[in-house]
Design a protein around this motif. Structure first.
Motif, PDB file in Angstrom:
ATOM      1  N   PHE A 139       0.687  -1.286   0.096  1.00  0.00           N
ATOM      2  CA  PHE A 139       0.031  -0.056  -0.008  1.00  0.00           C
ATOM      3  C   PHE A 139       0.717   1.229  -0.116  1.00  0.00           C
ATOM      4  CE2 PHE A 139      -3.220  -3.027   1.134  1.00  0.00           C
ATOM      5  CZ  PHE A 139      -4.487  -2.502   0.671  1.00  0.00           C
ATOM      6  N   GLU A 140       1.918   1.307   0.806  1.00  0.00           N
ATOM      7  CA  GLU A 140       2.760   2.453   1.085  1.00  0.00           C
ATOM      8  C   GLU A 140       3.511   2.631  -0.399  1.00  0.00           C
ATOM      9  OE1 GLU A 140       5.009   1.834   4.603  1.00  0.00           O
ATOM     10  OE2 GLU A 140       3.251   1.395   5.715  1.00  0.00           O
ATOM     11  N   ALA A 141       3.889   1.659  -1.009  1.00  0.00           N
ATOM     12  CA  ALA A 141       4.635   1.881  -2.335  1.00  0.00           C
ATOM     13  C   ALA A 141       3.669   2.480  -3.202  1.00  0.00           C
ATOM     14  CB  ALA A 141       5.238   0.445  -2.757  1.00  0.00           C
ATOM     15  N   ALA A 142       2.313   2.332  -3.297  1.00  0.00           N
ATOM     16  CA  ALA A 142       1.451   2.763  -4.184  1.00  0.00           C
ATOM     17  C   ALA A 142       0.870   4.132  -3.846  1.00  0.00           C
ATOM     18  CB  ALA A 142       0.417   1.643  -4.517  1.00  0.00           C
ATOM     19  N   GLY A 143       1.504   4.547  -2.664  1.00  0.00           N
ATOM     20  CA  GLY A 143       1.190   5.963  -2.303  1.00  0.00           C
ATOM     21  C   GLY A 143      -0.204   6.254  -1.205  1.00  0.00           C
ATOM     22  N   TYR A 144      -0.699   4.936  -0.596  1.00  0.00           N
ATOM     23  CA  TYR A 144      -1.477   4.832   0.210  1.00  0.00           C
ATOM     24  C   TYR A 144      -1.170   4.969   1.631  1.00  0.00           C
ATOM     25  CZ  TYR A 144      -4.507   3.823  -4.033  1.00  0.00           C
ATOM     26  OH  TYR A 144      -5.031   4.031  -5.014  1.00  0.00           O
ATOM     27  N   PRO A 145      -1.962   5.694   2.497  1.00  0.00           N
ATOM     28  CA  PRO A 145      -1.502   5.486   4.107  1.00  0.00           C
ATOM     29  C   PRO A 145      -1.718   4.375   4.619  1.00  0.00           C
ATOM     30  CG  PRO A 145      -3.531   6.942   3.801  1.00  0.00           C
ATOM     31  CD  PRO A 145      -3.104   6.560   2.467  1.00  0.00           C
ATOM     32  N   THR A 146      -1.303   3.795   5.746  1.00  0.00           N
ATOM     33  CA  THR A 146      -1.407   2.759   6.441  1.00  0.00           C
ATOM     34  C   THR A 146      -1.317   3.050   7.814  1.00  0.00           C
ATOM     35  OG1 THR A 146       0.946   1.821   6.686  1.00  0.00           O
ATOM     36  CG2 THR A 146      -0.298   1.248   4.760  1.00  0.00           C
ATOM     37  N   LEU A 147      -1.780   2.279   8.899  1.00  0.00           N
ATOM     38  CA  LEU A 147      -1.738   2.577  10.253  1.00  0.00           C
ATOM     39  C   LEU A 147      -0.194   2.614  10.784  1.00  0.00           C
ATOM     40  CD1 LEU A 147      -4.382   0.076  11.608  1.00  0.00           C
ATOM     41  CD2 LEU A 147      -4.398   2.651  11.363  1.00  0.00           C
ATOM     42  N   ARG A 148       0.824   1.925   9.891  1.00  0.00           N
ATOM     43  CA  ARG A 148       2.361   2.241  10.053  1.00  0.00           C
ATOM     44  C   ARG A 148       2.735   3.550   9.780  1.00  0.00           C
ATOM     45  NH1 ARG A 148       5.876  -2.369   7.012  1.00  0.00           N
ATOM     46  NH2 ARG A 148       5.703  -0.795   5.335  1.00  0.00           N
ATOM     47  N   THR A 149       2.006   4.129   8.675  1.00  0.00           N
ATOM     48  CA  THR A 149       2.625   5.574   8.308  1.00  0.00           C
ATOM     49  C   THR A 149       1.737   6.651   9.243  1.00  0.00           C
ATOM     50  OG1 THR A 149       1.238   5.507   6.561  1.00  0.00           O
ATOM     51  CG2 THR A 149       3.201   5.001   5.981  1.00  0.00           C
ATOM     52  N   ASP A 150       0.487   6.304   9.509  1.00  0.00           N
ATOM     53  CA  ASP A 150      -0.321   7.346  10.246  1.00  0.00           C
ATOM     54  C   ASP A 150      -1.214   6.596  11.067  1.00  0.00           C
ATOM     55  OD1 ASP A 150      -2.158   9.098  11.408  1.00  0.00           O
ATOM     56  OD2 ASP A 150      -2.787   9.911   9.367  1.00  0.00           O
ATOM     57  N   GLU A 151      -0.937   6.232  12.375  1.00  0.00           N
ATOM     58  CA  GLU A 151      -1.812   5.774  13.366  1.00  0.00           C
ATOM     59  C   GLU A 151      -3.184   5.833  13.354  1.00  0.00           C
ATOM     60  OE1 GLU A 151      -1.340   4.368  18.116  1.00  0.00           O
ATOM     61  OE2 GLU A 151      -0.010   5.713  17.378  1.00  0.00           O
ATOM     62  N   ALA A 152      -3.289   7.007  13.073  1.00  0.00           N
ATOM     63  CA  ALA A 152      -4.734   7.730  13.155  1.00  0.00           C
ATOM     64  C   ALA A 152      -5.576   7.584  11.766  1.00  0.00           C
ATOM     65  CB  ALA A 152      -4.883   9.045  13.776  1.00  0.00           C
ATOM     66  N   THR A 153      -4.942   7.204  10.993  1.00  0.00           N
ATOM     67  CA  THR A 153      -5.603   7.114   9.626  1.00  0.00           C
ATOM     68  C   THR A 153      -6.927   6.687   9.281  1.00  0.00           C
ATOM     69  OG1 THR A 153      -5.327   7.022   7.097  1.00  0.00           O
ATOM     70  CG2 THR A 153      -4.403   5.209   8.446  1.00  0.00           C
ATOM     71  N   ASP A 154      -7.922   7.126   8.747  1.00  0.00           N
ATOM     72  CA  ASP A 154      -8.999   6.393   8.330  1.00  0.00           C
ATOM     73  C   ASP A 154      -9.048   5.913   6.637  1.00  0.00           C
ATOM     74  OD1 ASP A 154     -10.192   6.948  10.669  1.00  0.00           O
ATOM     75  OD2 ASP A 154     -11.004   8.744  10.248  1.00  0.00           O
ATOM     76  N   ASP A 155      -7.926   6.476   6.156  1.00  0.00           N
ATOM     77  CA  ASP A 155      -7.928   6.371   4.592  1.00  0.00           C
ATOM     78  C   ASP A 155      -6.947   5.306   4.391  1.00  0.00           C
ATOM     79  OD1 ASP A 155     -10.032   8.338   4.036  1.00  0.00           O
ATOM     80  OD2 ASP A 155      -8.331   9.861   4.123  1.00  0.00           O
ATOM     81  N   GLY A 156      -6.929   4.755   3.149  1.00  0.00           N
ATOM     82  CA  GLY A 156      -5.852   3.912   2.876  1.00  0.00           C
ATOM     83  C   GLY A 156      -6.311   2.509   3.368  1.00  0.00           C
ATOM     84  N   LEU A 157      -5.365   1.705   3.764  1.00  0.00           N
ATOM     85  CA  LEU A 157      -5.430   0.538   4.733  1.00  0.00           C
ATOM     86  C   LEU A 157      -5.462   1.026   6.275  1.00  0.00           C
ATOM     87  CD1 LEU A 157      -5.475  -2.732   4.680  1.00  0.00           C
ATOM     88  CD2 LEU A 157      -3.147  -2.521   5.154  1.00  0.00           C
ATOM     89  N   TYR A 158      -6.534   1.143   6.849  1.00  0.00           N
ATOM     90  CA  TYR A 158      -6.925   1.364   8.179  1.00  0.00           C
ATOM     91  C   TYR A 158      -7.016   0.296   9.133  1.00  0.00           C
ATOM     92  CZ  TYR A 158     -11.686   2.050   7.731  1.00  0.00           C
ATOM     93  OH  TYR A 158     -12.876   1.527   7.476  1.00  0.00           O
ATOM     94  N   HIS A 159      -6.745  -0.728   8.935  1.00  0.00           N
ATOM     95  CA  HIS A 159      -6.987  -1.819   9.715  1.00  0.00           C
ATOM     96  C   HIS A 159      -6.052  -2.955   9.483  1.00  0.00           C
ATOM     97  CE1 HIS A 159      -8.678  -4.258   6.192  1.00  0.00           C
ATOM     98  NE2 HIS A 159      -9.578  -3.445   6.017  1.00  0.00           N
ATOM     99  N   PRO A 160      -5.722  -4.173  10.202  1.00  0.00           N
ATOM    100  CA  PRO A 160      -4.785  -4.910  10.197  1.00  0.00           C
ATOM    101  C   PRO A 160      -4.941  -5.733   8.916  1.00  0.00           C
ATOM    102  CG  PRO A 160      -5.258  -4.999  12.376  1.00  0.00           C
ATOM    103  CD  PRO A 160      -6.235  -4.105  11.643  1.00  0.00           C
ATOM    104  N   THR A 161      -4.104  -6.754   8.815  1.00  0.00           N
ATOM    105  CA  THR A 161      -4.517  -7.566   7.613  1.00  0.00           C
ATOM    106  C   THR A 161      -5.407  -8.677   7.648  1.00  0.00           C
ATOM    107  OG1 THR A 161      -2.172  -7.183   6.537  1.00  0.00           O
ATOM    108  CG2 THR A 161      -3.192  -9.278   5.803  1.00  0.00           C
ATOM    109  N   GLY A 162      -5.540  -9.196   8.977  1.00  0.00           N
ATOM    110  CA  GLY A 162      -6.213 -10.300   9.184  1.00  0.00           C
ATOM    111  C   GLY A 162      -6.358 -10.784  10.775  1.00  0.00           C
ATOM    112  N   HIS A 163      -7.068 -11.683  11.106  1.00  0.00           N
ATOM    113  CA  HIS A 163      -7.230 -12.391  12.338  1.00  0.00           C
ATOM    114  C   HIS A 163      -7.566 -13.809  12.116  1.00  0.00           C
ATOM    115  CE1 HIS A 163     -11.631 -12.036  11.412  1.00  0.00           C
ATOM    116  NE2 HIS A 163     -11.314 -10.854  11.000  1.00  0.00           N
ATOM    117  N   GLY A 164      -7.327 -14.490  13.296  1.00  0.00           N
ATOM    118  CA  GLY A 164      -7.752 -15.745  13.407  1.00  0.00           C
ATOM    119  C   GLY A 164      -9.429 -16.172  13.279  1.00  0.00           C
TER     120      GLY A 164
END
Lengths: 391, 391
Positions: free
Chosen positions: A302-327
């Motif tokens: 996501f970051e390579a494509a220019g979208y925010p993630t929770l890694r680049t912005d802990e408070a983002t509501d845009d881009g990928l704003y949740h973890p990848t998965g869960h059991g």
């Protein structure tokens, strides 16, 4: 000595406690797992000496004796529960009967899960019993490694999920577009109507009805908004369904994104990066890889494509704003996680992989399957096309 | 200063704590009541200074801000949640962010309900915050006195309940008896089939599907056995339905006992004492009377007729082996109770009255309505015939 759960016995040895204690109702998945019982009421389960022993309200006892696979079922009345209600009040009677039940088995210290009730913990401490909060939640760790039967139970829920998804796709394909809005049989196609179709499919498949997500337009960008109102052409519709098989209690989880008519370039870009992230996650999954590493690989995309993630912005509501998965298993969200701080995967783990890309006020897309970690990689429990479903 | 819940403020003054703290998901009724939110995930609610303040995962924040009626919605990221996950692990990050959230409001001590998670309580204590288990569960006490709108929400669920009961009665009336077993339309009438009829009625009425009890023969005597298999003529069928209205979240609860054909003398005697106990309970209900006194009056009726109760035998499975009733609202079982140790009723309490008479291995009967305590007695929220329904 038989030992029903060696991993739990090992936890007790490490923690230096005599037993593992649960105090919850059968809706609590640790409780259901250890007791083999789905009960209406609250009861106590103790794992000690390699055995599961239950302490149940007397009115639950006949059912517990008939249905539970515990090594012992004891009744509250054996421990003077009625007198304790009178003497100490109804709120303390249960914990005090539990203290006597523990004493009966010579248990002087217990590990408890983080969600163990504080009221019970403090009352047991007042009775001289050591209570240690187990932040590792050892029973969830035991549950995170599924048996073949548990994996098949999740897979069965996914079959129902696929049937529901196919029914949604058929409905959207059949719909016409009038003034930009989907119409079918003289009515507007709404999130609510799509949800009814899903619920009917799941019911026929023997699944409990849980609220599913059918969200389009700006609602698709909101976490856990279930979606409402008319569906418009050109807007992505996130359909996220998580049925629980009634007989087994195990849950499935699957998301597809549909568009009626022609999605615009932005939506196609969202989907492209989401699909790439999905494939990247699957390629990374194998025993010994951490859930954090899988999540990091997804964030990289996501970051390579220019979208925010929770890694680049802990408070983002845009881009990928949740973890990848869960059991998934008895709980919709359980161990292991594909997220920050998550440990190594091992064979028998069953996890969702569900990247998504969102823009608040506009919309979003998501793609989700459930996979089981195998000795040499993973097996996908889903069989449904994974492209942006343009219908 | 506004004060949203004076009774809670009074509790804090009595307990000497700065705030009342909840840490649960929106399925927890205290949490739903205080936050006005039905959430998928776990979050924290603090009542202090007369205000409700929430601490939510960032991905829940947009929805919480839109839907909750709390005075403040704070995000975990404001309190360094992400760094805490890395430094202290995922299990402790939430409680430690909660400690910072409390500090931000100057809260140094909290009351918590008995079901508050031990993991959070112990972590807060390690941070120097005093955590006091409130065995009175003050929020449930607030919830036990219903507003007119809450009473109407329960009454609406009871309307759906009555429609479901009428559909059951029509089905049983239409059935024929072949070799002692009920048959209709070429099929045997089973508990499962009756349950489908109930579920269809409740679904049409906008209620969540919860498992209901349709139990005949020996299963009717078992606590919480939901019932299965063919229904036989002459055997009482206990139908106990507890729908939750999806929109409001409030629950109804109602039981009737049906018999196809001619019940034997024993069943008629069971029902006669149950009906007398029911009328006795209603006659006793008014403000100032304790739930224990109502329950005692019911036990008197059964014991006078020669049946055991939990008062004569704490471990009995026969006769009347459960309390007379319980509050209903956001929970199916809540305050106040009509049981041992239960306190004084007050106007606005909403309770079931549900005596029953059972014999293990044979069968049982039960009669249940929901009533609201009024200034001068009670108002029954049910309107359905109360005799043994011989169809």
């Amino acid at each position: 000595m038989t030992d029903a759960y060696p991993a739990l016995t090992g936890h007790l040895a490490d923690a230096g406690t005599d037993g593992y204690l649960l105090d919850a109702d059968g809706d609590d998945s640790n409780q259901r797992y250890l007791s083999g019982m789905d009960s209406l009421g609250e009861f106590v389960a103790l794992y000690a000496d390699g055995e599961v022993r239950l302490l149940v309200p007397d009115l639950e006892a006949p059912r517990a004796e008939a249905e539970s696979d515990a090594d012992a079922v004891r009744r509250r009345s054996e421990f003077g529960f009625g007198d304790l209600v009178v003497e100490r009040g109804p709120a303390l009677a249960g914990p005090l009967a539990t203290a006597r039940f523990l004493a009966d088995y010579g248990v002087e210290s217990v590990s408890v899960p983080p969600n163990f009730p504080t009221g019970t913990a403090d009352a047991l401490r007042d009775e001289g019993i050591e209570v240690v909060a187990d932040y590792d939640d050892a029973v969830t760790g035991v549950r995170a490694v599924k048996s073949p039967a548990e994996i098949e139970a999740v897979a069965a829920a996914q079959r129902a999920n696929e049937d529901a998804m196919a029914a949604v796709e058929a409905l959207l394909a059949d719909a016409a577009v009038e003034d930009g809005v989907l119409r079918l049989g003289g009515d507007t196609v709404t999130s609510e109507r799509v949800r009814e179709v899903i619920e009917a499919e799941l019911r026929d498949a023997g699944c409990e009805l849980s609220e599913c997500i059918v969200a389009s337009g700006p609602e698709a960008a909101k976490a856990h908004a279930v979606g409402s109102g008319p569906i418009r052409a050109g807007e992505p519709v996130i359909v996220d369904v998580f049925p629980r098989d009634e007989a087994s209690g195990y849950v499935g989880d699957m998301t597809r994104t549909f568009v009626k008519g022609d999605p615009d370039e932005k939506v196609r870009e969202w989907y492209e990066v989401t699909r790439e992230a999905y494939e990247t996650a699957l390629a990374a999954i194998e025993p010994g890889v951490t859930g954090e590493a899988v999540n990091d690989a997804v964030c990289d995309v996501f970051e390579a494509a220019g979208y925010p993630t929770l890694r680049t912005d802990e408070a983002t509501d845009d881009g990928l704003y949740h973890p990848t998965g869960h059991g998934v298993g008895l709980d919709l969200h359980e161990e292991p996680k594909l997220s920050w701080g998550a440990g190594e995967l091992e064979p028998g783990n069953v996890v969702t992989v569900e990247p998504g890309c969102y823009e608040q006020g506009v919309g979003g897309v998501r793609l989700e399957d459930v996979v089981v970690v195998t000795e040499d990689g993973y097996r996908n429990l889903n069989d449904y096309p994974r492209d942006l479903r343009v219908v």
